[in-house]
Design a protein around this motif. Structure first.
Motif, PDB file in Angstrom:
ATOM      1  N   GLY A  55       0.816  -1.213   0.000  1.00 14.20           N
ATOM      2  CA  GLY A  55       0.000   0.000   0.000  1.00 14.20           C
ATOM      3  C   GLY A  55       0.844   1.254   0.000  1.00 14.20           C
ATOM      4  N   ARG A  56       1.845   1.292   0.859  1.00 16.79           N
ATOM      5  CA  ARG A  56       2.738   2.463   0.928  1.00 16.79           C
ATOM      6  C   ARG A  56       3.555   2.596  -0.358  1.00 16.79           C
ATOM      7  NH1 ARG A  56       4.637   6.129   4.625  1.00 16.79           N
ATOM      8  NH2 ARG A  56       6.762   6.835   4.250  1.00 16.79           N
ATOM      9  N   LEU A  71       2.710   1.524  -3.327  1.00 24.71           N
ATOM     10  CA  LEU A  71       1.807   1.957  -4.400  1.00 24.71           C
ATOM     11  C   LEU A  71       1.529   3.447  -4.291  1.00 24.71           C
ATOM     12  CD1 LEU A  71       0.033   1.394  -6.849  1.00 24.71           C
ATOM     13  CD2 LEU A  71      -1.820   0.793  -5.261  1.00 24.71           C
ATOM     14  N   HIS A  72       1.362   3.940  -3.078  1.00 28.97           N
ATOM     15  CA  HIS A  72       1.128   5.371  -2.899  1.00 28.97           C
ATOM     16  C   HIS A  72       2.351   6.174  -3.370  1.00 28.97           C
ATOM     17  CE1 HIS A  72      -0.912   8.893  -1.396  1.00 28.97           C
ATOM     18  NE2 HIS A  72       0.205   9.251  -0.773  1.00 28.97           N
ATOM     19  N   THR A 116       2.371   6.138  -7.090  1.00 31.25           N
ATOM     20  CA  THR A 116       1.328   7.021  -7.611  1.00 31.25           C
ATOM     21  C   THR A 116       1.766   8.476  -7.523  1.00 31.25           C
ATOM     22  OG1 THR A 116      -0.372   5.418  -6.968  1.00 31.25           O
ATOM     23  CG2 THR A 116      -1.118   7.654  -7.391  1.00 31.25           C
ATOM     24  N   LEU A 117       2.447   8.847  -6.445  1.00 29.65           N
ATOM     25  CA  LEU A 117       2.989  10.202  -6.338  1.00 29.65           C
ATOM     26  C   LEU A 117       4.056  10.436  -7.409  1.00 29.65           C
ATOM     27  CD1 LEU A 117       3.347  10.553  -2.461  1.00 29.65           C
ATOM     28  CD2 LEU A 117       1.709  11.757  -3.941  1.00 29.65           C
ATOM     29  N   PRO A 149      -5.162   8.472  -7.817  1.00 27.72           N
ATOM     30  CA  PRO A 149      -5.095   7.249  -7.019  1.00 27.72           C
ATOM     31  C   PRO A 149      -5.997   6.122  -7.522  1.00 27.72           C
ATOM     32  CG  PRO A 149      -5.250   9.161  -5.592  1.00 27.72           C
ATOM     33  CD  PRO A 149      -5.455   9.651  -6.996  1.00 27.72           C
ATOM     34  N   ASP A 150      -7.106   6.463  -8.143  1.00 23.91           N
ATOM     35  CA  ASP A 150      -8.017   5.423  -8.628  1.00 23.91           C
ATOM     36  C   ASP A 150      -7.780   5.069 -10.098  1.00 23.91           C
ATOM     37  OD1 ASP A 150      -8.842   7.921  -9.418  1.00 23.91           O
ATOM     38  OD2 ASP A 150     -10.981   7.500  -9.205  1.00 23.91           O
ATOM     39  N   ASN A 177      -4.279   4.539 -11.897  1.00 28.60           N
ATOM     40  CA  ASN A 177      -2.825   4.633 -11.840  1.00 28.60           C
ATOM     41  C   ASN A 177      -2.118   3.425 -12.463  1.00 28.60           C
ATOM     42  OD1 ASN A 177      -3.610   2.847  -9.899  1.00 28.60           O
ATOM     43  ND2 ASN A 177      -2.581   3.858  -8.208  1.00 28.60           N
ATOM     44  N   ARG A 186       0.981   1.167 -10.821  1.00 28.44           N
ATOM     45  CA  ARG A 186       0.790  -0.259 -10.544  1.00 28.44           C
ATOM     46  C   ARG A 186       1.850  -1.103 -11.252  1.00 28.44           C
ATOM     47  NH1 ARG A 186      -3.665  -1.482  -7.738  1.00 28.44           N
ATOM     48  NH2 ARG A 186      -5.157   0.187  -7.450  1.00 28.44           N
ATOM     49  N   SER A 189      -3.417  15.637  -9.574  1.00 25.25           N
ATOM     50  CA  SER A 189      -2.302  15.243  -8.726  1.00 25.25           C
ATOM     51  C   SER A 189      -1.608  16.470  -8.159  1.00 25.25           C
ATOM     52  CB  SER A 189      -1.293  14.416  -9.528  1.00 25.25           C
ATOM     53  OG  SER A 189      -0.128  14.216  -8.772  1.00 25.25           O
ATOM     54  N   TYR A 229       8.266  12.181   1.517  1.00 25.69           N
ATOM     55  CA  TYR A 229       7.279  11.132   1.789  1.00 25.69           C
ATOM     56  C   TYR A 229       7.941   9.907   2.418  1.00 25.69           C
ATOM     57  CZ  TYR A 229       3.651   7.629   1.152  1.00 25.69           C
ATOM     58  OH  TYR A 229       2.733   6.632   1.374  1.00 25.69           O
TER      59      TYR A 229
END
Length: 187
Positions: free
Chosen positions: A25-26, A28-29, A32-33, A39-40, A42, A46, A100, A118
């Motif tokens: 999860g982290r 992927l975030h 995405t950044l 976020p939905d 990406n 992915r 973004s 981050y």
């Protein structure tokens, strides 16, 4: 002998699954950044995550006490950098999603901000990972942060709560920290 190898493979698979459950999860975030996608929606993020996790799994037995998250993040960053620099000459902007928050930044600026702010990677480590000097990383991070701070103060960007409006030119922007006469600093 065969049973021992099967047991080791099963243990490795369980360890890796636990790692993915905790870290995906982290990662992927962060991806995405980096890609500046929504976020939905990406697909590039992915793909970066999948490549990073596949690489981490492939070298799982050779980690020998090394943090697998660091290895996955490092691969994610270098893979993003190679793709961004290769496709965009290092200076161009990928096609980020307009919503973004990092969309106005170059891929290099996004990478350095994500690693430094981050992920909390030290300046020296970021510099070594990207093959830059620590001073260069500091300058790029400062420039990117300034860009985002100025952008959030512009009308029409939503940073000040307004909607619509013209974009301010750099000459119209106030230096950070400057307030109109008589306005008190809020604590």
């Amino acid at each position: 002998m065969r049973q021992r190898h099967a047991s080791q493979a099963t243990r490795r698979d369980r360890e890796f699954e636990a790692f993915v459950a905790g870290a995906a999860g982290r990662l992927l975030h962060a991806a995405t950044l980096l890609t500046a996608e929504a976020p939905d929606d990406n697909p590039r993020a992915r793909r970066l995550l999948t490549l990073s996790l596949a690489h981490t799994y492939a070298c799982w037995d050779r980690l020998r006490g090394e943090d697998p998250y660091d290895r996955a993040r490092q691969y994610l960053a270098t893979r993003f950098a190679r793709g961004a620099w290769h496709h965009h000459g290092g200076r161009g902007r990928s096609r980020p999603h307009p919503a973004s928050p990092l969309a106005p930044l170059t891929p290099q600026e996004r990478l350095i901000l994500v690693l430094r702010l981050y992920e909390g990677v030290a300046e020296e480590q970021t510099a070594a990972l990207l093959g830059l000097s620590a001073e260069r990383v500091r300058a790029i991070c400062h420039r990117a942060t300034t860009t985002l701070l100025h952008r959030s103060r512009e009308p029409g960007t939503g940073g000040d709560g307004s909607e619509g409006g013209a974009v301010m030119s750099p000459a119209d922007r106030k230096p950070l920290g400057e307030r109109p006469p008589g306005e008190r600093r809020r604590v």
